[in-house]
Design a protein around this motif. Structure first.
Motif, PDB file in Angstrom:
ATOM      1  N   GLN A 102      -3.208  -0.534   0.184  1.00  0.00           N
ATOM      2  CA  GLN A 102      -2.926   0.810   0.545  1.00  0.00           C
ATOM      3  C   GLN A 102      -1.503   1.233   0.823  1.00  0.00           C
ATOM      4  O   GLN A 102      -0.968   2.325   0.591  1.00  0.00           O
ATOM      5  N   ALA A 103      -0.795   0.184   1.187  1.00  0.00           N
ATOM      6  CA  ALA A 103       0.711   0.160   1.128  1.00  0.00           C
ATOM      7  C   ALA A 103       1.321   0.637  -0.268  1.00  0.00           C
ATOM      8  O   ALA A 103       2.500   1.214  -0.100  1.00  0.00           O
TER       9      ALA A 103
ATOM     10  N   LYS B 219       1.673   7.789   6.441  1.00  0.00           N
ATOM     11  CA  LYS B 219       1.672   8.328   5.090  1.00  0.00           C
ATOM     12  C   LYS B 219       2.223   9.980   4.804  1.00  0.00           C
ATOM     13  O   LYS B 219       2.442  10.197   6.043  1.00  0.00           O
TER      14      LYS B 219
ATOM     15  N   GLY C 159       5.919   2.568   1.766  1.00  0.00           N
ATOM     16  CA  GLY C 159       4.673   1.859   1.959  1.00  0.00           C
ATOM     17  C   GLY C 159       4.759   1.111   3.228  1.00  0.00           C
ATOM     18  O   GLY C 159       5.821   0.593   3.563  1.00  0.00           O
ATOM     19  N   TYR C 160       3.641   1.213   3.954  1.00  0.00           N
ATOM     20  CA  TYR C 160       3.644   0.364   5.268  1.00  0.00           C
ATOM     21  C   TYR C 160       2.551  -0.528   5.655  1.00  0.00           C
ATOM     22  O   TYR C 160       1.386   0.026   5.426  1.00  0.00           O
ATOM     23  N   LEU C 161       2.743  -1.777   5.846  1.00  0.00           N
ATOM     24  CA  LEU C 161       1.679  -2.461   6.158  1.00  0.00           C
ATOM     25  C   LEU C 161       1.650  -3.073   7.703  1.00  0.00           C
ATOM     26  O   LEU C 161       2.700  -3.945   7.903  1.00  0.00           O
TER      27      LEU C 161
ATOM     28  N   PRO D 177      -3.824  -5.021  10.025  1.00  0.00           N
ATOM     29  CA  PRO D 177      -4.216  -3.605   9.896  1.00  0.00           C
ATOM     30  C   PRO D 177      -5.597  -3.493  10.220  1.00  0.00           C
ATOM     31  O   PRO D 177      -6.475  -4.443   9.919  1.00  0.00           O
TER      32      PRO D 177
ATOM     33  N   LEU E  38       9.062  -0.872   0.842  1.00  0.00           N
ATOM     34  CA  LEU E  38       7.901  -1.379   1.557  1.00  0.00           C
ATOM     35  C   LEU E  38       8.047  -2.114   2.645  1.00  0.00           C
ATOM     36  O   LEU E  38       9.195  -2.865   2.774  1.00  0.00           O
TER      37      LEU E  38
ATOM     38  N   CYS F  76       6.914  -4.099   5.708  1.00  0.00           N
ATOM     39  CA  CYS F  76       5.475  -4.938   6.013  1.00  0.00           C
ATOM     40  C   CYS F  76       6.005  -5.704   7.406  1.00  0.00           C
ATOM     41  O   CYS F  76       7.037  -6.227   7.735  1.00  0.00           O
TER      42      CYS F  76
ATOM     43  N   LEU G 293      -1.860   4.022  10.060  1.00  0.00           N
ATOM     44  CA  LEU G 293      -1.751   3.896   8.564  1.00  0.00           C
ATOM     45  C   LEU G 293      -1.704   5.301   7.953  1.00  0.00           C
ATOM     46  O   LEU G 293      -1.455   5.642   7.100  1.00  0.00           O
TER      47      LEU G 293
ATOM     48  N   ILE H 229      -2.519  -4.497   2.096  1.00  0.00           N
ATOM     49  CA  ILE H 229      -0.977  -4.491   1.238  1.00  0.00           C
ATOM     50  C   ILE H 229      -1.336  -3.305  -0.177  1.00  0.00           C
ATOM     51  O   ILE H 229      -0.555  -2.850  -0.440  1.00  0.00           O
TER      52      ILE H 229
ATOM     53  N   ARG I 112       8.322   9.889   3.178  1.00  0.00           N
ATOM     54  CA  ARG I 112       7.328   9.109   3.586  1.00  0.00           C
ATOM     55  C   ARG I 112       6.215   8.848   2.457  1.00  0.00           C
ATOM     56  O   ARG I 112       5.607   8.020   2.181  1.00  0.00           O
TER      57      ARG I 112
END
Lengths: 258, 327
Positions: free
Chosen positions: B163-164, A89, B95-97, B101, B172, B174, A85, B161, B91
């Motif tokens: 934080q993404a 970022k 957003g990345y899920l 998590p 996005l 996921c 995570l 989701i 970056r």
């Protein structure tokens, strides 16, 4: 730099709220108790012994918190993959590593200075004695040592593939780093060329933790730290840490997260 | 449901060319090589929802990690939002899920969102405002002050989701976003995706929940054993003639009338027969001729599922009884 500070604050909060500080509190009580007992058992110079052992206790508790912190955060970040995570970022891996180092170091400062305050308080208010300037200088030296060890520990965390590995590498580096004086002595002995080459490599790679050991000379009347000594120790601590940080950064950049 | 048309000349959000990934494991003398991805070519267009489907171990997560720069390709290249993933600017807009998590348990949901927001360059009141917005969006306002250690799986997924989305991403990504969600959470998450798509966010959903793909995605990629079998608009799948299995409910007392059915695949004595969609009409006609009382007909799989199974060559799957859907 804002991102580095965000990681620092995150790490600091994570460590402070974990049960590490209970361990630290227990270690402070045990070490101070032991210190008090030993100083009573020693004949004369009670406060001197108390401060001497107190400094050793500060170093031990700092190291204990560092090792436990490394173990705990390795599980979260690497094993449980929380690091994904952060790295996804807009944060470089170097910023992440630096933030982690600073967060750990802040906690270590709190631990070492906290115990230092307890010792000073006991010496001044209960013992009615005075604390020499060299005591405070010893504390700064311990903090510098902790900074070097924190950088090493976090770098190991980025390289190692298991939590046990991180703890063992850090522990043995501390152990061998304390033996640099012996390595130096061996280098002056009649040994074969290759053994000396090997010893020289060890001498330069390992951190010279002996250089931070001022506490053994707390009551040396001839010892006065001048600007030159301060310059040397600061330069050594920060340049060594910087090189270790660079190695950690390069490794983290290359590391794949499956 | 409103579906955006598939416009293939849209700019690419993700452009993958000849992407391969090989894992080497084992010791020096017994090396084992696993080809996780084999020369994948893929374009994911902006303002669309793309669904990557595949069985467990197909290489979906590997593909996502390569896109995010968490893994390095053995061969090939990935361009994200016109740049390289190593660039901060790229970056910043992603957003990345991840799948399930995991967060540091010592923080509250609000603190976590604040932290991830600050990594996106937000600060002060703008950060607080954005955190509140996200907490409302993922319906976590009431639990925002609780430590993550007390969160359920679904709550963790919601914060995930959150934080993404904190950096208002243009893309996005996921990985199995519906994992751990209850039916209400599942619907809410789906609604979030649909709203994001309407707002112009590109979605890349890695999933094996085919219902989710059908309802959200515009295009679908089918990945099987590291090979991207095909990329197809969802509208084409829905219009395709891939046969879907059906379950015909017959009155239990008339179960005897089911014996000797020419097209049957599975018969239950308590009344029912499973047939392929290709022979549904003939079977119903036959049952009518036998004067069997048909109580109802229901599909056993969706069009997307049937298409997916056909694409990965799992004919056996088409014929097997589907436990979860069996009446």
């Amino acid at each position: 730099m804002k991102r580095v500070l965000a990681v620092t604050a995150f790490t600091f909060r994570e460590l402070i709220r974990s049960r590490l500080l209970f361990v630290w509190l227990i270690s402070v009580i045990v070490l101070c108790g032991l210190d008090f007992l030993l100083s009573i058992l020693s004949f004369g110079s009670t406060l001197q012994i108390f401060m001497d052992l107190g400094l050793a206790g500060m170093e031990i508790s700092g190291l204990l918190v560092l090792l436990l912190g490394l173990a705990v955060t390795y599980t979260t970040e690497m094993d449980q993959k929380a690091i994904f995570l952060h790295l996804a970022k807009p944060l470089t891996r170097g910023e992440y590593l630096l933030g982690r180092i600073l967060g750990f170091f802040l906690v270590n400062c709190l631990v070492v200075l906290g115990m230092g305050l307890v010792i000073v308080g006991l010496v001044v208010f209960l013992g009615g004695g005075t604390v020499p300037v060299l005591f405070y200088e010893c504390v700064v030296f311990i903090l510098l040592e902790m900074f070097v060890l924190t950088t090493l520990g976090l770098t190991y965390q980025m390289i190692a593939t298991s939590m046990v590995g991180v703890v063992l590498y850090t522990f043995f580096t501390v152990f061998l780093g304390q033996c640099i004086g012996e390595v130096q002595w061996l280098l002056n002995q009649q040994l074969s060329h290759w053994v000396k080459v090997l010893l020289r490599v060890v001498y330069y790679i390992l951190p010279n933790l002996e250089a931070f050991n001022l506490k053994d000379r707390l009551y040396d009347p001839n010892l006065v730290l001048g600007w030159a000594q301060w310059q040397d120790i600061l330069l050594y601590a920060f340049s060594y840490s910087f090189v270790v940080f660079l190695i950690g950064w390069i490794n983290l950049e290359k590391r794949e997260f499956r | 449901m409103e579906r955006t048309a598939v416009v293939t000349d849209s700019p690419c959000a993700i452009q993958i060319r000849g992407l391969s990934k090989t894992y080497k494991t084992g010791f020096w003398f017994t090396p084992k090589v696993t080809h996780a991805l084999k020369t994948v070519q893929l374009d994911v267009y902006e303002n669309q929802a793309f669904g990557l489907m595949g069985l467990n171990g197909a290489g979906k997560t590997t593909l996502i990690k390569l896109v995010l720069g968490l893994l390095r390709p053995t061969a090939g290249s990935v361009a994200v939002l016109g740049g390289n993933i190593s660039q901060r600017g790229v970056r910043q807009r992603i957003g990345y899920l991840p799948e399930l998590p995991y967060f540091s348990k010592q923080h509250t949901g609000r603190e976590l969102l604040g932290y991830f927001g600050s990594l996106h360059g937000l600060a002060g009141s703008a950060l607080q405002h954005r955190v509140d917005e996200i907490l409302d969006l993922v319906r976590m306002r009431s639990a925002a002050g609780l430590k993550v250690s007390g969160y359920s799986k679904g709550m963790l997924q919601r914060i995930g989701i959150g934080q993404a989305l904190i950096g208002k991403p243009r893309l996005l990504i996921c990985d199995e976003p519906m994992s751990g969600l209850d039916p209400v959470g599942y619907k809410e998450m789906r609604d979030i995706f649909i709203d994001l798509k309407k707002a112009g966010t590109t979605l890349f959903l890695n999933t094996h929940i085919l219902d989710e793909v059908e309802r959200v995605c515009d295009r679908v990629g089918i990945l099987h054993e590291g090979v991207l079998k095909e990329v197809v608009p969802i509208s084409k799948i829905l219009e395709s003639s891939v046969p879907v299995d059906y379950w015909i409910d017959v009155d239990g007392a008339e179960a005897a009338k089911l014996s000797g059915m020419p097209f049957q695949e599975t018969v239950r004595n308590n009344g029912g027969v499973q047939v392929s969609g290709l022979v549904l009409a003939e079977t119903l006609a036959l049952l009518t001729a036998r004067k069997a009382q048909v109580k109802g007909v229901r599909p056993l799989s969706s069009q997307v599922e049937a298409y997916f199974l056909k694409a990965i060559g799992a004919q056996a799957h088409l014929n097997r009884p589907i436990g979860g859907r069996r009446p």
